[in-house]
Design an enzyme around this catalytic site. Sequence first.
Site, PDB file in Angstrom:
ATOM      1  N   ASP A 176       3.108  -4.529   8.010  1.00  0.00           N
ATOM      2  CA  ASP A 176       1.880  -3.755   7.846  1.00  0.00           C
ATOM      3  C   ASP A 176       0.717  -4.735   7.991  1.00  0.00           C
ATOM      4  O   ASP A 176       0.437  -5.529   7.083  1.00  0.00           O
ATOM      5  CB  ASP A 176       1.893  -3.096   6.462  1.00  0.00           C
ATOM      6  CG  ASP A 176       0.554  -2.430   6.123  1.00  0.00           C
ATOM      7  OD1 ASP A 176      -0.418  -2.598   6.878  1.00  0.00           O
ATOM      8  OD2 ASP A 176       0.496  -1.760   5.078  1.00  0.00           O
TER       9      ASP A 176
ATOM     10  N   HIS B  92       0.869  -1.182   0.000  1.00  0.00           N
ATOM     11  CA  HIS B  92       0.000   0.000   0.000  1.00  0.00           C
ATOM     12  C   HIS B  92       0.906   1.232   0.000  1.00  0.00           C
ATOM     13  O   HIS B  92       2.022   1.179   0.514  1.00  0.00           O
ATOM     14  CB  HIS B  92      -0.828  -0.055   1.288  1.00  0.00           C
ATOM     15  CG  HIS B  92      -1.902   0.975   1.408  1.00  0.00           C
ATOM     16  ND1 HIS B  92      -1.647   2.266   1.804  1.00  0.00           N
ATOM     17  CD2 HIS B  92      -3.251   0.892   1.224  1.00  0.00           C
ATOM     18  CE1 HIS B  92      -2.795   2.937   1.850  1.00  0.00           C
ATOM     19  NE2 HIS B  92      -3.772   2.124   1.501  1.00  0.00           N
TER      20      HIS B  92
ATOM     21  N   GLN C 241      -4.559  -5.236   7.112  1.00  0.00           N
ATOM     22  CA  GLN C 241      -5.581  -6.161   6.593  1.00  0.00           C
ATOM     23  C   GLN C 241      -5.513  -7.536   7.250  1.00  0.00           C
ATOM     24  O   GLN C 241      -6.198  -8.457   6.811  1.00  0.00           O
ATOM     25  CB  GLN C 241      -5.445  -6.311   5.072  1.00  0.00           C
ATOM     26  CG  GLN C 241      -5.614  -5.032   4.281  1.00  0.00           C
ATOM     27  CD  GLN C 241      -7.019  -4.431   4.376  1.00  0.00           C
ATOM     28  OE1 GLN C 241      -7.958  -5.063   4.859  1.00  0.00           O
ATOM     29  NE2 GLN C 241      -7.156  -3.200   3.931  1.00  0.00           N
TER      30      GLN C 241
ATOM     31  N   LYS D 130     -10.491  -0.225  10.742  1.00  0.00           N
ATOM     32  CA  LYS D 130     -10.672  -1.402   9.881  1.00  0.00           C
ATOM     33  C   LYS D 130     -11.060  -2.626  10.711  1.00  0.00           C
ATOM     34  O   LYS D 130     -11.154  -3.723  10.194  1.00  0.00           O
ATOM     35  CB  LYS D 130      -9.383  -1.693   9.110  1.00  0.00           C
ATOM     36  CG  LYS D 130      -9.061  -0.629   8.052  1.00  0.00           C
ATOM     37  CD  LYS D 130      -7.836  -1.017   7.268  1.00  0.00           C
ATOM     38  CE  LYS D 130      -7.224   0.118   6.504  1.00  0.00           C
ATOM     39  NZ  LYS D 130      -7.941   0.466   5.279  1.00  0.00           N
TER      40      LYS D 130
ATOM     41  N   CYS E  68      -4.834   2.538  -3.580  1.00  0.00           N
ATOM     42  CA  CYS E  68      -3.574   3.029  -2.985  1.00  0.00           C
ATOM     43  C   CYS E  68      -2.444   2.028  -3.187  1.00  0.00           C
ATOM     44  O   CYS E  68      -1.599   1.840  -2.299  1.00  0.00           O
ATOM     45  CB  CYS E  68      -3.728   3.341  -1.496  1.00  0.00           C
ATOM     46  SG  CYS E  68      -4.850   4.672  -1.175  1.00  0.00           S
TER      47      CYS E  68
HETATM   48  N1  PMP Z   1      -1.817  -0.755   4.583  1.00  0.00           N
HETATM   49  C1  PMP Z   1      -2.772  -1.512   4.038  1.00  0.00           C
HETATM   50  C2  PMP Z   1      -2.441  -2.895   3.579  1.00  0.00           C
HETATM   51  C3  PMP Z   1      -4.063  -1.005   3.885  1.00  0.00           C
HETATM   52  O1  PMP Z   1      -5.006  -1.751   3.337  1.00  0.00           O
HETATM   53  C4  PMP Z   1      -4.341   0.298   4.336  1.00  0.00           C
HETATM   54  C5  PMP Z   1      -5.728   0.898   4.184  1.00  0.00           C
HETATM   55  N2  PMP Z   1      -6.314   0.708   2.939  1.00  0.00           N
HETATM   56  C6  PMP Z   1      -3.311   1.035   4.919  1.00  0.00           C
HETATM   57  C7  PMP Z   1      -2.061   0.478   5.018  1.00  0.00           C
HETATM   58  C8  PMP Z   1      -3.525   2.422   5.405  1.00  0.00           C
HETATM   59  O2  PMP Z   1      -4.436   2.450   6.456  1.00  0.00           O
HETATM   60  P1  PMP Z   1      -4.900   3.850   7.058  1.00  0.00           P
HETATM   61  O3  PMP Z   1      -5.476   4.635   5.933  1.00  0.00           O
HETATM   62  O4  PMP Z   1      -5.910   3.471   8.085  1.00  0.00           O
HETATM   63  O5  PMP Z   1      -3.693   4.491   7.617  1.00  0.00           O
END
Ligand code: PMP
Length: 412
Positions: free
Chosen positions: A202, A126, A205, A228, A369
């Site tokens: 990270d 991401h 998910q 999430k 993203c």
């Molecule tokens: N890493 C991953 C794998 C994600 O799916 C996301 C959110 N789509 C993020 C980071 C970023 O999360 P946040 O916008 O809550 O900071």
Amino acid sequence: MEAASRSPYRIREDFPIFSRMRGPRPLVYLDNAATTQKPRKVLNAIVLYYSNTNANVHRGVYGISIEATELYEGVRRKVANFVDANSWREVVFTRNTTEAINLVAYSYALHKIKRGGKIVITEMEHHSNIVPWQLVAGIKGLRIEAIPITMDGYLDLSSLDNSLRDADMLAIVHASNVLGTINPVKEITKTAKEYGVTVLVDAAQSVPHMPVSFKQIGCDFLAFSGHKMLGPMGVGCLIAREEILESMEPFMGGGEMISEVTLSGSRWNEIPWKFEAGTPSVGDVVGLGAAVEYLQEIGLQWVRRHEEELTRTALQEFSEIPRLRVIGPESVKDRCGLVSFLLSDIHPHDLAEYLDREFNIAVRAGHHCAMPLHTKLGLVATTRASFYIYNTKEEVQLLADGLKQALEYFKA
Ligand code: PMP
């Protein structure tokens, strides 16, 4: 929770948003990888906090401030237990995953990695796990290398040893928000540790969707977002080994994170408060605590099994739809509960709009993203359906019906 209560039909009743209709159609919410809906338990905990206990934390010597501090610090212990950390001192509250990763980039990588050093990421990250490293690499003159992915959505680990041999840091996603791939982070961390590489996972998910043990993965940093996992927006967590937190510089300066300030310099508070400058989002942290309790009552094993079933249903239904191409691993076991796909030549944005308008189905369209990942696969955008505890097989079937009708509507 009683086994009978572990049913998405029963669970849905806890979420006020699902009583919202659009005409005859209930909301079919399949964008859980972006954010999840909130159960009454979480909403009530936040309202109760602001109605009954609202005060700033750590400073007051009066009743409600002490209560607010106890609530706030109590959640730190709950989170430590939830992700199997060694101690509550390893839990730093941030705003979200993104802030947690930035904290590591600026407090750890910027100071600890020598000029010319190397950070390894992967092609399936991401943007939150790419851009912070690029910013710090730019300041400090560091190299960034990405572990490639295969066309079927796995990490190509054939050159892992080569990549890690001269690396300082590895920043890797546990479960991809586009491919769904669950990476073997425990094994990869083990290899990284053989080369003395610092590891950030990270877990945005993974922590909401499956049992995750910080201790067992063996990484140095684990980042995830409260919103999430049924919690409110505005709170996330960085889990980090105590010694490493002790050795790190603060991220932001201000109140809370100091033990002493003079006009010529300051000394830092103990961990984890050293990394929590300013008034924290106490109400959100309290909401996160309620979310953790709710998920623990259901049990993360059940969450994982339920999402596997929904994913299996989706892959099965999708396999019967002509000109539908699923992105990511074929095996359900290797996937988290989301499916990204392409449908003929229909643009994902048009498809998502159509599903919303005709069926009140919420799915996400775009690059999610993860532009480098899409570029690697030769794609601009995909449509993504992502599941959680309140989704049902009927909803997945409705999505499949919607996709078949979209083929006719768009004459695709
Ligand atoms: N890493 C991953 C794998 C994600 O799916 C996301 C959110 N789509 C993020 C980071 C970023 O999360 P946040 O916008 O809550 O900071």
